[in-house]
Structures are given as structure tokens and as C-alpha cells.
Design a protein around this motif. Structure first.
Motif, mmCIF file in Angstrom:
data_model
loop_
_atom_site.group_PDB
_atom_site.id
_atom_site.type_symbol
_atom_site.label_atom_id
_atom_site.label_comp_id
_atom_site.label_asym_id
_atom_site.label_seq_id
_atom_site.Cartn_x
_atom_site.Cartn_y
_atom_site.Cartn_z
ATOM 1 N N LEU A 25 2.887 69.533 60.542
ATOM 2 C CA LEU A 25 2.037 68.378 60.280
ATOM 3 C C LEU A 25 1.863 68.278 58.771
ATOM 4 C CD1 LEU A 25 0.240 66.090 61.315
ATOM 5 C CD2 LEU A 25 -1.641 67.726 61.372
ATOM 6 N N LEU A 26 2.334 67.169 58.199
ATOM 7 C CA LEU A 26 2.247 66.956 56.760
ATOM 8 C C LEU A 26 1.274 65.820 56.479
ATOM 9 C CD1 LEU A 26 6.070 67.146 56.114
ATOM 10 C CD2 LEU A 26 4.401 68.978 55.882
ATOM 11 N N ARG A 27 0.400 66.021 55.516
ATOM 12 C CA ARG A 27 -0.599 65.017 55.172
ATOM 13 C C ARG A 27 -0.389 64.579 53.724
ATOM 14 N NH1 ARG A 27 -4.857 67.552 56.812
ATOM 15 N NH2 ARG A 27 -4.954 66.455 58.759
ATOM 16 N N CYS A 28 -0.323 63.267 53.505
ATOM 17 C CA CYS A 28 -0.172 62.696 52.168
ATOM 18 C C CYS A 28 -1.461 62.935 51.382
ATOM 19 C CB CYS A 28 0.134 61.203 52.246
ATOM 20 S SG CYS A 28 0.205 60.409 50.615
ATOM 21 N N PRO A 29 -1.358 63.560 50.209
ATOM 22 C CA PRO A 29 -2.579 63.820 49.439
ATOM 23 C C PRO A 29 -3.214 62.560 48.866
ATOM 24 C CG PRO A 29 -0.637 64.531 48.215
ATOM 25 C CD PRO A 29 -0.168 64.089 49.575
ATOM 26 N N GLU A 30 -2.443 61.496 48.761
ATOM 27 C CA GLU A 30 -2.981 60.271 48.176
ATOM 28 C C GLU A 30 -3.674 59.383 49.203
ATOM 29 O OE1 GLU A 30 -0.149 58.238 45.763
ATOM 30 O OE2 GLU A 30 0.456 60.073 44.750
ATOM 31 N N CYS A 31 -3.002 59.139 50.337
ATOM 32 C CA CYS A 31 -3.573 58.195 51.310
ATOM 33 C C CYS A 31 -4.132 58.870 52.560
ATOM 34 C CB CYS A 31 -2.532 57.148 51.700
ATOM 35 S SG CYS A 31 -1.161 57.807 52.675
ATOM 36 N N ASP A 33 -2.428 59.791 55.173
ATOM 37 C CA ASP A 33 -1.584 59.586 56.354
ATOM 38 C C ASP A 33 -0.920 60.900 56.761
ATOM 39 O OD1 ASP A 33 -2.174 56.936 56.619
ATOM 40 O OD2 ASP A 33 -0.235 56.201 55.908
ATOM 41 N N GLU A 34 -0.736 61.071 58.057
ATOM 42 C CA GLU A 34 -0.111 62.277 58.576
ATOM 43 C C GLU A 34 1.263 61.963 59.141
ATOM 44 O OE1 GLU A 34 -2.829 63.885 61.425
ATOM 45 O OE2 GLU A 34 -4.082 64.780 59.870
ATOM 46 N N SER A 35 2.160 62.899 58.997
ATOM 47 C CA SER A 35 3.512 62.777 59.530
ATOM 48 C C SER A 35 3.890 64.102 60.166
ATOM 49 C CB SER A 35 4.491 62.436 58.402
ATOM 50 O OG SER A 35 5.815 62.429 58.882
ATOM 51 N N ARG A 36 4.485 64.025 61.340
ATOM 52 C CA ARG A 36 4.978 65.234 62.005
ATOM 53 C C ARG A 36 6.453 65.374 61.689
ATOM 54 N NH1 ARG A 36 1.882 67.695 65.494
ATOM 55 N NH2 ARG A 36 3.587 68.431 66.780
ATOM 56 N N TRP A 37 6.858 66.582 61.370
ATOM 57 C CA TRP A 37 8.232 66.840 60.978
ATOM 58 C C TRP A 37 8.753 68.035 61.752
ATOM 59 C CZ3 TRP A 37 10.857 70.940 58.921
ATOM 60 C CH2 TRP A 37 12.115 70.654 58.416
ATOM 61 N N PHE A 38 10.017 67.933 62.217
ATOM 62 C CA PHE A 38 10.642 69.038 62.934
ATOM 63 C C PHE A 38 12.150 68.941 62.763
ATOM 64 C CE2 PHE A 38 9.685 65.571 65.815
ATOM 65 C CZ PHE A 38 10.921 65.273 66.353
ATOM 66 N N ARG A 39 12.808 70.077 62.907
ATOM 67 C CA ARG A 39 14.263 70.097 62.850
ATOM 68 C C ARG A 39 14.814 69.550 64.155
ATOM 69 N NH1 ARG A 39 16.941 75.004 59.667
ATOM 70 N NH2 ARG A 39 15.973 74.504 57.694
ATOM 71 N N SER A 40 15.861 68.748 64.035
ATOM 72 C CA SER A 40 16.462 68.150 65.219
ATOM 73 C C SER A 40 17.948 67.931 64.964
ATOM 74 C CB SER A 40 15.793 66.808 65.524
ATOM 75 O OG SER A 40 16.392 66.214 66.646
ATOM 76 N N SER A 41 18.743 67.997 66.009
ATOM 77 C CA SER A 41 20.158 67.655 65.892
ATOM 78 C C SER A 41 20.442 66.312 66.563
ATOM 79 C CB SER A 41 21.035 68.758 66.500
ATOM 80 O OG SER A 41 20.661 68.998 67.829
#
Length: 92
Positions: A25-31, A33-41
Motif C-alpha cells: 500500500l503506497l500513499r502519496c505524500p502530497e495528496c 491518495d493510496e495505490s496498491r502495488w503487487f508483482r504480476s505476470s
């Protein structure tokens, strides 16, 4: 952990040791907003313009899929001492 909708697309990887499937779970320090990130093929995940942070391994997954489709012989290079992967082809 991956959500139920992410689970079919998430794969484990190797980063300073074997790693099981994980979602970050990544959160933008400016706004904020959250984004989920994972490795995928899965191409539909890697090529999604709303996802960011794709790694060399995922780029190589796409390259390998395209090479298979075009019948281009390809081998993946996976050094065991650092987190990187690339592919090579050989012409006779």
C-alpha cells in the motif's frame, strides 16, 4: 496481503531472498491518495496505465510472452546475487 480480487494476478518474487505474493500500500505524500502495488505476470495488470512502479521482472514477463508469440527463442537471465532479470536471444 492481497485482496480477493488481486489474488489471481499476484505472484511471488525474489528480492533479497524468496518472497511470497505480497501487495504493498503506497500513499502519496502530497495528496494522500493510496495505490496498491503487487508483482504480476498478467499483461492486463502490467499494462494498466493506472498502476505504476512496474519492475524489470514484469517487463521481462511481457517481453517473454511476446517472444513466445512470435516464436523467437529467448532465455531469461536471473543472477542469484542481486535483484534484476533480463532476457537474451540468440541468432544462428
Amino acid at each position: 496481503p492481497p485482496t480477493a480480487s488481486e489474488r489471481p494476478f499476484v505472484r511471488g518474487g525474489y528480492y533479497r531472498g524468496a518472497r511470497s505474493a505480497v501487495a504493498f500500500l503506497l500513499r502519496c505524500p502530497e495528496c494522500g491518495d493510496e495505490s496498491r502495488w503487487f508483482r504480476s505476470s498478467a499483461a492486463q495488470v502490467i499494462l494498466n496505465p493506472n498502476r505504476w512502479g512496474r519492475l524489470c521482472g514484469e517487463q521481462e514477463d511481457l517481453r517473454a510472452a511476446l517472444a513466445r508469440h512470435l516464436s523467437v527463442p529467448l532465455r531469461a537471465i536471473l543472477p542469484l546475487d542481486w535483484d534484476h532479470v533480463w532476457s537474451e536471444t540468440r541468432r544462428e
